[in-house]
Enzyme design. Structure first.
Site, PDB file in Angstrom:
ATOM      1  CG  ASP A 262      -2.150  -0.681   1.140  1.00  0.00           C
ATOM      2  OD1 ASP A 262      -2.664  -0.772   0.018  1.00  0.00           O
ATOM      3  OD2 ASP A 262      -2.657  -1.155   2.169  1.00  0.00           O
TER       4      ASP A 262
HETATM    5  C1  GLC Z   1      -1.567  -4.020   5.346  1.00  0.00           C
HETATM    6  C2  GLC Z   1      -2.807  -3.995   4.491  1.00  0.00           C
HETATM    7  C3  GLC Z   1      -2.616  -4.788   3.236  1.00  0.00           C
HETATM    8  C4  GLC Z   1      -1.340  -4.394   2.558  1.00  0.00           C
HETATM    9  C5  GLC Z   1      -0.163  -4.442   3.496  1.00  0.00           C
HETATM   10  C6  GLC Z   1       1.105  -3.932   2.879  1.00  0.00           C
HETATM   11  O1  GLC Z   1      -1.396  -5.285   5.876  1.00  0.00           O
HETATM   12  O2  GLC Z   1      -3.920  -4.508   5.193  1.00  0.00           O
HETATM   13  O3  GLC Z   1      -3.693  -4.608   2.373  1.00  0.00           O
HETATM   14  O4  GLC Z   1      -1.169  -5.259   1.491  1.00  0.00           O
HETATM   15  O5  GLC Z   1      -0.429  -3.659   4.621  1.00  0.00           O
HETATM   16  O6  GLC Z   1       1.080  -2.572   2.647  1.00  0.00           O
HETATM   17  C1  GLC Z   2      -0.659  -0.317   4.670  1.00  0.00           C
HETATM   18  C2  GLC Z   2       0.270  -0.061   5.784  1.00  0.00           C
HETATM   19  C3  GLC Z   2      -0.314   0.827   6.792  1.00  0.00           C
HETATM   20  C4  GLC Z   2      -0.996   2.016   6.191  1.00  0.00           C
HETATM   21  C5  GLC Z   2      -1.899   1.617   5.061  1.00  0.00           C
HETATM   22  C6  GLC Z   2      -2.476   2.810   4.394  1.00  0.00           C
HETATM   23  O1  GLC Z   2      -1.710  -1.106   5.069  1.00  0.00           O
HETATM   24  O2  GLC Z   2       0.686  -1.249   6.410  1.00  0.00           O
HETATM   25  O3  GLC Z   2       0.737   1.296   7.583  1.00  0.00           O
HETATM   26  O4  GLC Z   2      -1.757   2.633   7.179  1.00  0.00           O
HETATM   27  O5  GLC Z   2      -1.156   0.884   4.160  1.00  0.00           O
HETATM   28  O6  GLC Z   2      -1.526   3.799   4.300  1.00  0.00           O
END
Ligand code: GLC
Ligand code: GLC
Length: 813
Positions: A487
């Site tokens: 993300d």
């Molecule tokens: C969190 C989110 C997931 C994402 C991961 C890496 O675990 O829930 O959707 O793939 O972060 O950013």
């Molecule tokens: C991923 C990350 C988390 C963040 C989200 C949206 O899930 O793990 O830290 O809040 O992305 O930014």
């Protein structure tokens, strides 16, 4: 290394983790509830309850990031002479003579003893009922008669957990309650649009109560010393606005040796609009009375508890291993499966790190969670797939998240995460392989929940694949969009405004060259699955069309996705390499190593082996494999959130446990059992539990999303426990790739990959209408099944053909 104190231990026989010191390094929590009514409960009884949606239907209030941490919960105050104490130590923190918290499968039992009195509370949510039971047993172990004053305590939330924490100009005027006998009803906003209320009941006469917080606690007191309790005098307060609570007051006399049970019920009720009231402003309590009547004696409660335990017996009987290694067996047979169920239920919504107001159900998250859960209750997985697919758009793109209460896509976040569509294939294929239920593919599923737009689920899978093919970049690799699985890899975002979200701010995608090798690998893995599915369905043209696309993707990765010793991670907006030896920092990333080795891209050219070796060399450390190396030391405008984190945390070189299993599966496919096992054991909670309770900080019985990486201030410190894709991936990895019991369309494929030290083990696997007892004889081999004998007859190949009934299987490697 600081002293590693122990705060508890596993009790495998009861499937419990036993906490023996209330002052754990962080609240260690458990989850209650399986379907609609849920609670979070810490080892000192902190936490809260909600109905279905932690944001929109919060029943009790909880203050995140409070001081002290984890203040507020369901508390019992026992006043014995001048001593006031709680069975779970908090909030009074009166030193106890004995303390124990047993977190079990959907229940928690907290026991405290003080001055000859034992108070034990069993917390659980009965199956199919909308309530939390708190069965309190008070026992006089002293030689004197005990005259105790017992106060219960719950604090109501005004339903919407977000506005509850901010809109005080309104909130302080809306609160309403009713009191009837031993039941306190919370009915804020029921007079207008809400058709639901909550109640807190006890199955005994009460000698007083309180429903107004400040009257009970005192404006200058705290949960640790509520005035009413300290003085031993309830105020019988009736809340009008301000902050409604529920507290019962009961005088208890206990003869020496005597014990008494009290059943407290925290319930939730919904009424039809035209049946809301009994009289003007008097709520219709019929359903509440009925629910109370179902659980108003110890016997009824014990029966409901036995039913809950029986459910877990059944769920955990589906896959059971005996290896002789307790640390492995307890994770496979108990805790990993339990965490998978919890993660499936909650997605990423409510934990002690997720506040329940921020996130709905993730499209990609839920599909992955499903893989950890589908063997447990397949019909719920089926429904989940339909719900998820219903938030897709006609071009194959999809909402990144949806709200569980409405099942609608979340407009605040929107779509554009280009890995999302592929996960639908991942989830659906896992479901069909487990169940053999191909009929799901004929289900009519709408786009964006719009009636009239329905096409078959199979069509949704097809457009998911097409979405990748239709969004390729200059190297014929998948365009990344807002981000892929990571993300925080926001290659089209370009933000200098700290008030913007990296994920949702305007994406500059016009003219972008930002491509993802992670999606490339994911596309090849799910594309191969899709091709196999098409062949199974007799759709040979479609199979051939997709096989071509998969082959083209493999060629593109080999041509432009290889850096010499590992797979690149991405190309940025301008088409420059990311995750390359040419970069100053973050030369190598884990995600593309995981997915491209799982896809076995270039295995024949030695690429897979080199990539796996590079993971060991550059990413691995004592606590697992970090996400990237070296960590980013500064913010990079072109990369987005990933470079916003300090070194060693989260997506910037944290050990993101979720993606370690990808490399482990890569190792398994490559037949490198020793390496697979050593990576796996590093992040296996039972191994960490033994070594690092203080350092690790968070619950030792489940995985956390992130463990601080080697570049961090405190490597090995865990954060964000419970709700993480790690659960499903750990399960998928150990059950299918290490132990090698893999559901397939026509049976179970047996293909273990083990460390050479592995000894004989047996897996009992219920599969559709069959029940297999599979014994594996590794003979020092890491990989390679030599022979399979099914019910005394040799089997060709590695798939045990499915047939209902009981079967005995012997596998020699
Ligand atoms: C969190 C989110 C997931 C994402 C991961 C890496 O675990 O829930 O959707 O793939 O972060 O950013
Ligand atoms: C991923 C990350 C988390 C963040 C989200 C949206 O899930 O793990 O830290 O809040 O992305 O930014």
């Amino acid at each position: 290394m600081e002293q590693q104190k122990r705060y508890g231990h596993f009790d495998d026989q009861h499937r419990e983790y036993v906490i023996t010191d209330p002052q754990t390094p962080w609240p260690w929590i458990n989850y209650l509830g399986n379907e609609d009514f849920f609670s979070l409960i810490s080892n000192t009884a902190g936490g809260y309850s909600f109905y279905k949606d932690a944001k929109f239907r919060r029943i009790t209030r909880y203050r995140y990031n409070n001081v002290p941490m984890d203040n507020g919960g369901r508390y019992f105050y026992i006043k014995d002479g001048d001593t006031v104490w709680n069975p779970g130590w908090k909030p009074c923190k009166t030193p106890l003579d004995f303390y124990e918290c047993r977190h079990g499968m959907s229940y928690t039992r907290i026991t405290g003893k003080k001055n000859g009195v034992e108070a034990s509370v069993l917390f659980f949510v009965p199956l199919k009922k909308w309530c939390e039971v708190q069965k309190l047993t008070l026992k006089n172990e002293s030689k004197e008669v005990k005259q105790l004053k017992l106060f219960s305590f719950e604090e109501w939330c005004l339903w919407n957990a977000a506005t509850d924490m901010e809109n005080f100009q309104r909130n302080f005027s809306t609160g309403e309650v009713e009191i009837e006998g031993s039941t306190i009803y919370h009915k804020t906003e029921y007079r207008e649009r809400r058709n639901h209320y909550a109640f807190y009941h006890v199955n005994a006469p009460i000698q007083g109560f309180d429903t107004d917080r400040e009257t009970f606690v005192g404006l200058y007191n705290e949960f640790a010393d509520p005035q009413a309790v300290m003085e031993g005098k309830p105020r019988n307060s009736h809340a009008h606005g301000w902050s409604p609570i529920a507290s019962h007051y009961i005088e208890v006399t206990l003869q020496p040796g005597e014990s008494k049970d009290f059943v407290f019920l925290l319930g939730y009720i919904e009424n039809e609009q035209d049946e809301k009231f009994e009289a003007l402003q008097v709520i219709n309590k019929k359903k509440a009375h009925a629910l109370i009547a179902e659980l108003d004696t110890t016997e009824k409660v014990d029966k409901a508890f036995a039913e809950l335990c029986a459910l877990w017996d059944n769920l955990l009987n589906i896959y059971k291993v005996r290896t002789g290694n307790d640390k492995l067996d307890r994770m496979v047979n108990i805790w990993n499966q339990y965490q998978c169920m919890v993660t499936f239920n909650f997605s990423r919504s409510a934990s002690f790190f997720e506040s329940g107001v921020g996130r709905g159900m993730g499209f990609r998250d839920s599909n992955q969670d499903l893989v950890g859960f589908v063997h447990q209750i397949p019909p719920r997985a089926r429904q989940r797939i339909i719900d998820i697919a219903s938030t897709q758009f006609p071009d194959g793109g999809c909402y990144h998240q949806y709200q569980p209460l409405t099942k609608r896509g979340n407009n605040d976040i929107g779509g554009g995460f280009n890995d999302d569509p592929c996960w639908l294939i991942f989830g659906t294929v896992a479901y069909i392989k487990e169940t053999g239920d191909f009929s799901i593919l004929d289900e009519m599923v709408p786009f964006d929940n719009q009636p009239g737009t329905e096409v078959t689920l199979f069509e949704h899978l097809k457009i998911s694949m097409n979405h990748v093919i239709n969004n390729l970049g200059p190297h014929l690799l998948p365009l990344i969009g807002r981000a892929d699985w990571n993300d925080c890899l926001n290659l089209n975002c370009f933000s200098w405004d700290p008030n913007e979200s990296f994920q949702t701010t305007e994406n500059v995608s016009e003219g972008t060259k930002a491509e993802s090798l992670m999606i490339a690998g994911l596309f090849v893995v799910t594309g191969k699955d899709y091709v196999a599915l098409c062949k199974k369905l007799g759709k040979t043209d479609e199979a051939a069309r997709m096989q071509k696309a998969v082959d083209a993707m493999i060629a593109a990765v080999k041509k432009d996705g290889w850096d010499g010793e590992w797979y690149l991670r991405a190309y940025d907006f301008y088409g420059r390499k990311i995750g390359s030896n040419e970069n100053d920092e973050a030369k190598i990333f884990i995600e593309s190593q995981g997915w491209c080795t799982m896809a076995e891209i270039g295995a024949e050219d030695g690429m897979v082996a080199k990539s796996l070796d590079s993971c060991k060399k550059y990413l691995e450390c004592e606590h697992g494999m970090v996400l990237n190396n070296p960590a980013f030391s500064k913010y990079i405008y072109e990369y987005g959130e990933i470079s916003s984190y300090p070194e060693g945390y989260k997506e910037n070189a944290g050990i993101f446990c979720h993606n370690n299993p990808w490399v482990i599966i890569g190792e398994c496919l490559a037949g490198r059992g020793n390496d697979a096992w050593s990576h796996y054991a590093k992040i296996l909670p039972s191994y960490v539990e033994e070594k690092y309770q203080t350092l690790h900080k968070v619950e030792p019985y489940v995985n956390c999303q992130m463990v601080a990486g080697k570049d961090a201030f405190k490597p090995g410190e865990g954060k964000n426990s419970w709700l993480t894709g790690t659960a499903a991936w750990m399960w998928y990895t150990v059950s299918e790739f290490i132990l090698g019991i893999k559901p397939d369309y026509d049976g179970i494929r047996i293909d273990p990959c083990l460390p050479e030290t592995a000894t004989d083990y047996t897996v009992n696997r219920k599969f559709r209408e069959a029940d297999y007892e599979i014994t594996i004889h590794p003979n020092g081999q890491q990989k390679g099944v030599k022979s399979i004998v099914l019910d005394g007859k040799p089997v060709d190949g590695t798939v045990i053909p499915y047939a209902p009934g009981k079967h005995v299987v012997e596998v020699t490697m």
